[in-house]
Every structure is written in C-alpha cells, then in structure tokens.
Enzyme design. Structure first.
Site, PDB file in Angstrom:
ATOM      1  N   ASP A  44      -5.750  -5.151   3.888  1.00 40.40           N
ATOM      2  CA  ASP A  44      -4.633  -4.000   3.860  1.00 40.40           C
ATOM      3  C   ASP A  44      -3.827  -4.497   5.341  1.00 40.40           C
ATOM      4  O   ASP A  44      -4.539  -4.876   6.160  1.00 40.40           O
ATOM      5  CB  ASP A  44      -5.411  -2.780   4.152  1.00 40.40           C
ATOM      6  CG  ASP A  44      -4.652  -1.633   3.841  1.00 40.40           C
ATOM      7  OD1 ASP A  44      -3.614  -1.751   3.266  1.00 40.40           O
ATOM      8  OD2 ASP A  44      -4.954  -0.386   4.003  1.00 40.40           O
ATOM      9  N   GLY A  45      -2.622  -3.873   5.283  1.00 40.74           N
ATOM     10  CA  GLY A  45      -1.901  -3.877   6.315  1.00 40.74           C
ATOM     11  C   GLY A  45      -0.744  -4.607   6.315  1.00 40.74           C
ATOM     12  O   GLY A  45      -0.002  -4.997   7.470  1.00 40.74           O
ATOM     13  N   GLY A  86       2.108  -4.745   4.704  1.00 37.26           N
ATOM     14  CA  GLY A  86       3.406  -3.963   4.883  1.00 37.26           C
ATOM     15  C   GLY A  86       3.572  -3.482   6.488  1.00 37.26           C
ATOM     16  O   GLY A  86       4.840  -3.832   6.917  1.00 37.26           O
ATOM     17  N   TRP A  99       2.302  -4.624   9.106  1.00 33.84           N
ATOM     18  CA  TRP A  99       2.292  -5.770   9.957  1.00 33.84           C
ATOM     19  C   TRP A  99       3.941  -6.175   9.889  1.00 33.84           C
ATOM     20  O   TRP A  99       4.595  -6.471  10.904  1.00 33.84           O
ATOM     21  CB  TRP A  99       1.621  -6.969   9.443  1.00 33.84           C
ATOM     22  CG  TRP A  99       1.669  -8.080  10.248  1.00 33.84           C
ATOM     23  CD1 TRP A  99       0.707  -8.653  11.399  1.00 33.84           C
ATOM     24  CD2 TRP A  99       2.702  -9.015  10.133  1.00 33.84           C
ATOM     25  NE1 TRP A  99       1.333  -9.880  11.780  1.00 33.84           N
ATOM     26  CE2 TRP A  99       2.328 -10.420  11.075  1.00 33.84           C
ATOM     27  CE3 TRP A  99       3.656  -9.558   9.149  1.00 33.84           C
ATOM     28  CZ2 TRP A  99       2.884 -11.564  11.309  1.00 33.84           C
ATOM     29  CZ3 TRP A  99       4.243 -10.749   9.529  1.00 33.84           C
ATOM     30  CH2 TRP A  99       4.024 -11.681  10.395  1.00 33.84           C
ATOM     31  N   ARG A 117       8.536  -5.866   3.665  1.00 32.13           N
ATOM     32  CA  ARG A 117       7.250  -5.685   3.276  1.00 32.13           C
ATOM     33  C   ARG A 117       6.773  -6.812   2.604  1.00 32.13           C
ATOM     34  O   ARG A 117       5.735  -7.422   2.807  1.00 32.13           O
ATOM     35  CB  ARG A 117       6.974  -4.554   2.565  1.00 32.13           C
ATOM     36  CG  ARG A 117       6.916  -3.331   2.894  1.00 32.13           C
ATOM     37  CD  ARG A 117       6.817  -2.021   1.889  1.00 32.13           C
ATOM     38  NE  ARG A 117       5.578  -2.265   1.184  1.00 32.13           N
ATOM     39  CZ  ARG A 117       4.267  -1.866   1.748  1.00 32.13           C
ATOM     40  NH1 ARG A 117       4.179  -1.090   2.963  1.00 32.13           N
ATOM     41  NH2 ARG A 117       3.255  -2.070   1.036  1.00 32.13           N
ATOM     42  N   SER A 138      -4.751  -3.651  -6.583  1.00 28.67           N
ATOM     43  CA  SER A 138      -5.412  -2.677  -7.278  1.00 28.67           C
ATOM     44  C   SER A 138      -4.898  -1.982  -8.359  1.00 28.67           C
ATOM     45  O   SER A 138      -3.534  -2.408  -8.702  1.00 28.67           O
ATOM     46  CB  SER A 138      -5.972  -1.523  -6.154  1.00 28.67           C
ATOM     47  OG  SER A 138      -4.589  -0.850  -5.962  1.00 28.67           O
ATOM     48  N   ASN A 154      -2.128  -0.074  -7.071  1.00 26.81           N
ATOM     49  CA  ASN A 154      -0.920  -0.902  -6.838  1.00 26.81           C
ATOM     50  C   ASN A 154       0.074  -1.383  -7.672  1.00 26.81           C
ATOM     51  O   ASN A 154       1.330  -1.428  -7.682  1.00 26.81           O
ATOM     52  CB  ASN A 154      -1.263  -2.233  -5.923  1.00 26.81           C
ATOM     53  CG  ASN A 154      -2.111  -2.048  -4.847  1.00 26.81           C
ATOM     54  OD1 ASN A 154      -2.923  -2.933  -4.573  1.00 26.81           O
ATOM     55  ND2 ASN A 154      -1.913  -1.002  -3.911  1.00 26.81           N
ATOM     56  N   ARG A 213     -12.585  -4.007   6.181  1.00 24.11           N
ATOM     57  CA  ARG A 213     -11.345  -3.628   5.822  1.00 24.11           C
ATOM     58  C   ARG A 213     -10.556  -3.793   7.184  1.00 24.11           C
ATOM     59  O   ARG A 213     -10.766  -3.457   8.276  1.00 24.11           O
ATOM     60  CB  ARG A 213     -11.510  -2.202   5.438  1.00 24.11           C
ATOM     61  CG  ARG A 213      -9.946  -1.700   5.284  1.00 24.11           C
ATOM     62  CD  ARG A 213      -9.862  -0.410   4.136  1.00 24.11           C
ATOM     63  NE  ARG A 213      -8.662  -0.136   4.019  1.00 24.11           N
ATOM     64  CZ  ARG A 213      -8.329   0.621   2.824  1.00 24.11           C
ATOM     65  NH1 ARG A 213      -9.278   1.171   2.107  1.00 24.11           N
ATOM     66  NH2 ARG A 213      -6.964   0.781   2.473  1.00 24.11           N
ATOM     67  N   ARG A 224     -11.490   4.023   4.424  1.00 27.55           N
ATOM     68  CA  ARG A 224     -11.743   4.435   2.967  1.00 27.55           C
ATOM     69  C   ARG A 224     -11.911   2.884   2.334  1.00 27.55           C
ATOM     70  O   ARG A 224     -11.468   1.989   2.570  1.00 27.55           O
ATOM     71  CB  ARG A 224     -10.496   5.184   2.568  1.00 27.55           C
ATOM     72  CG  ARG A 224      -9.215   4.567   2.644  1.00 27.55           C
ATOM     73  CD  ARG A 224      -8.321   5.551   2.141  1.00 27.55           C
ATOM     74  NE  ARG A 224      -6.934   5.089   2.378  1.00 27.55           N
ATOM     75  CZ  ARG A 224      -5.974   5.566   3.089  1.00 27.55           C
ATOM     76  NH1 ARG A 224      -6.401   6.343   3.820  1.00 27.55           N
ATOM     77  NH2 ARG A 224      -4.798   5.027   3.384  1.00 27.55           N
TER      78      ARG A 224
HETATM   79  C1  IPE Z   1      -6.031  -1.360  -1.111  1.00 26.12           C
HETATM   80  O1  IPE Z   1      -4.880  -1.306  -0.270  1.00 26.12           O
HETATM   81  C2  IPE Z   1      -5.794  -2.341  -2.179  1.00 26.12           C
HETATM   82  C3  IPE Z   1      -5.740  -3.888  -1.643  1.00 26.12           C
HETATM   83  C4  IPE Z   1      -5.855  -3.998  -0.643  1.00 26.12           C
HETATM   84  C5  IPE Z   1      -5.549  -4.596  -2.801  1.00 26.12           C
HETATM   85  P1  IPE Z   1      -3.983   0.017  -0.385  1.00 26.12           P
HETATM   86  O2  IPE Z   1      -2.852  -0.194   0.673  1.00 26.12           O
HETATM   87  O3  IPE Z   1      -3.476  -0.093  -1.742  1.00 26.12           O
HETATM   88  O4  IPE Z   1      -4.980   1.328  -0.265  1.00 26.12           O
HETATM   89  P2  IPE Z   1      -4.573   2.651   0.441  1.00 26.12           P
HETATM   90  O5  IPE Z   1      -3.430   3.266  -0.815  1.00 26.12           O
HETATM   91  O6  IPE Z   1      -4.232   2.616   1.529  1.00 26.12           O
HETATM   92  O7  IPE Z   1      -5.707   3.457   0.044  1.00 26.12           O
HETATM   93  C1  IPE Z   2      -2.208  -4.774   1.566  1.00 28.15           C
HETATM   94  O1  IPE Z   2      -1.080  -4.363   2.327  1.00 28.15           O
HETATM   95  C2  IPE Z   2      -1.715  -6.004   0.280  1.00 28.15           C
HETATM   96  C3  IPE Z   2      -1.604  -4.935  -0.980  1.00 28.15           C
HETATM   97  C4  IPE Z   2      -2.311  -3.858  -1.244  1.00 28.15           C
HETATM   98  C5  IPE Z   2      -1.277  -5.875  -2.072  1.00 28.15           C
HETATM   99  P1  IPE Z   2      -0.404  -3.355   1.932  1.00 28.15           P
HETATM  100  O2  IPE Z   2       0.823  -3.713   1.215  1.00 28.15           O
HETATM  101  O3  IPE Z   2      -1.096  -2.058   1.566  1.00 28.15           O
HETATM  102  O4  IPE Z   2       0.299  -3.046   3.307  1.00 28.15           O
HETATM  103  P2  IPE Z   2       0.467  -1.485   4.100  1.00 28.15           P
HETATM  104  O5  IPE Z   2      -0.977  -0.960   3.894  1.00 28.15           O
HETATM  105  O6  IPE Z   2       1.362  -0.634   3.482  1.00 28.15           O
HETATM  106  O7  IPE Z   2       0.793  -1.732   5.526  1.00 28.15           O
HETATM  107 MG    MG Z   3      -1.987  -0.591   2.403  1.00 24.10          MG
END
Ligand code: IPE
Ligand code: IPE
Ligand code: MG
Length: 267
Positions: free
Chosen positions: A43-44, A46, A48, A56, A88, A91, A211, A217
């Site tokens: 996660d993260g 976007g 970053w 993103r 997910s 997503n 995570r 979560r």
């Molecule tokens: C979890 O991250 C899904 C993946 C890492 C593929 P999300 O960014 O989708 O989760 P939430 O929305 O913060 O719960």
């Molecule tokens: C995780 O990073 C990648 C996927 C869920 C596909 P995010 O895209 O969720 O990045 P944030 O959480 O918005 O920073």
């Molecule tokens: Mg995320």
C-alpha cells in the site's frame, strides 16, 4: 532477546547483491527462524507519488521495483512462499484511467520479469478472479505460469482481482453445490475442508503479514488464512519498502512468541 541487526542502515541496490547485503542475510538467518510464508499488502504507491509531485501511476511504476527487490531478497533468505496483494476486488472501483494503467503495468511487468523470475528459480502463481483481468493480462500470466511451473526455490503468488470475502463466498457456493449433488454431508464440513475449498489450497497460512503505508487494516486480504499470522505494519510507502525494511520485519517476527492461544512455555 537477540540483538538487533540493523542499527546502521546499509545502502542497498535492487540490482546486484552487495557483500554487505549478503552479510546481513547471513546474520538474519543465524539469528532465528525465517518465516516460511510472507504476505504483503503493498500500500501507499499513490501517496508516495503525490508526496513527490508525481502522478499516482508513477507510484505504481516505482512499486514494481520494490516488488522485484522484495521478491529476490525473500528467495535469498529462504522464504518459501511470498504472497503479494496486487489488486483487490474493490480496486476495480478506482477511476478507469488508473485501473487501465495498472492492468497495462501488469502486462508489461509480467512480460519483462517472467524470465528473471525463472532464472531465480521462482514459480509464479496467482489467486483471484482472474477472468476479470483483460485477456492480455490473462495470457501473460498463463505464459509466466507455464515458464516457471517447474521451479521450487520459492513460490510468488500474486493476489489479483482478489478479495477474501469473494473467495470465501465462492468456496461456500461450491460446498453447497456438492451437498446438493449428494456428495457432501453437513457433518463432513471441517476447517480442513474449508481451507481446501479456498483458492489458497496448497499454500501454508502466512507466518508474517506486512502492510506498508501505516494503515492498520486488512482490506479484505486473506481473512481466513491470517487467523494466527504475525502482523508487521510499517509507515514506509510501498515504493520505499526495500529489503532493508523487510529484514526489520523478519527480525520483529523472530522476536515474537507465537502462542496460538495456548500459554507460554514456562520451563
Ligand atoms: C489494499 O490497498 C489493496 C492492495 C494493496 C492491492 P487499498 O489501498 O486498496 O486499501 P484501502 O482502500 O486503504 O483499505
Ligand atoms: C497500492 O497503493 C497499490 C494498489 C492498491 C493497486 P495505492 O494505490 O493504494 O496507494 P495509496 O494508498 O492511495 O497511497
Ligand atoms: Mg492504498
């Protein structure tokens, strides 16, 4: 308690393994057990990118470099299963442009990295509703599965279009169908049968779940399978999560006492 390994951060590249890294890995292995199965909620990406004034999508691209680094480091320290939450079911509700960019990235990455996985003795596997992926993605996946099918150093499982509730619902549906066909009695439904009915059949439960990006979560990831998994949450965004922090997570794992609901050994 054993001494920490990482008081002084070591600069590591994601391409060639340095002597310093080899030494760290040796010390980590000598220090305690290496988790057999590590799962990561990546996660993260976007955040970053946004923190750096980038799009993103750029964050997702940078995240691929972490995937490569973590995958290879895991194989090197002797992890047998690495499972990465890549996309997910939820997503799919992101803006179409981001979903398209992620699917493009999947195709390109598979095409580029399959050979490297193969050379490293890594078998590629995936769990999720793969039929929802664009045909090119499905094709690249199948080719990478075929190429790496004989490898047994480590299994890399991508959770793609994956949601734990979806997975459990599918399992319940298949069990009910078996019962309706007269092949299954209610009394035969055991925890083992449920486990075997999930897409993760054949994979051991994760020992360690990491995570990134600080969120406390599970976001619909492996809900059944993580019942007794050790959790490690780091504030680092996924593109900044490289092997050095992985070693910290493993170290933290080594310092835990897994009780599985029992009492600590007092002897
Ligand atoms: C979890 O991250 C899904 C993946 C890492 C593929 P999300 O960014 O989708 O989760 P939430 O929305 O913060 O719960
Ligand atoms: C995780 O990073 C990648 C996927 C869920 C596909 P995010 O895209 O969720 O990045 P944030 O959480 O918005 O920073
Ligand atoms: Mg995320």
């Amino acid at each position: 308690m054993a001494t920490p390994l990482l008081d002084t951060p070591v600069q590591l590249t994601s391409v060639a393994q340095t002597d310093a890294d080899r030494a760290l890995q040796g010390a980590l292995k000598a220090r305690g057990p290496i988790p057999g199965h590590i799962a990561c909620i990546m996660d993260g990406n976007g955040r970053w990118a946004r923190q750096r004034g980038k799009t993103r999508v750029k964050g997702h691209h940078e995240g691929v470099i972490s995937v490569r680094d973590i995958t290879e480091a895991c194989a090197q320290i002797g992890v047998e299963h690495l499972t990465l939450y890549t996309f997910s079911t939820e997503n799919w509700h992101r803006p179409a442009a981001e979903v398209t960019a992620l699917m493009e990235l999947l195709v390109r990455t598979l095409r580029k990295e399959a050979e490297r996985l193969h050379k490293n003795g890594i078998r590629l596997h995936a769990i999720g509703d793969l039929e929802r992926l664009p045909p090119r993605g499905q094709r690249e996946l199948r080719e990478a599965f075929d190429l790496t099918a004989g490898n047994d150093r480590m299994t890399l499982t991508l959770a793609l279009s994956y949601g734990s509730r979806w997975e459990i619902t599918e399992a319940v549906r298949s069990l009910v169908a078996e019962a309706q066909a007269g092949r299954l009695d209610a009394a035969d439904v055991t925890e083992e049968l449920v486990t075997e009915s999930l897409l993760t059949r054949g994979l051991p439960d994760p020992d360690l779940l990491v995570r990134t990006a600080g969120e406390m979560r599970l976001s619909n990831f492996l809900l059944w399978q993580v019942a007794y998994t050790e959790l490690f949450v780091t504030d680092l965004m996924w593109p900044a999560f490289r092997r050095e922090e992985l070693y910290r997570a493993v170290q933290s794992y080594q310092d835990r006492e897994r009780r599985y609901g029992r009492v600590a050994d007092e002897s």
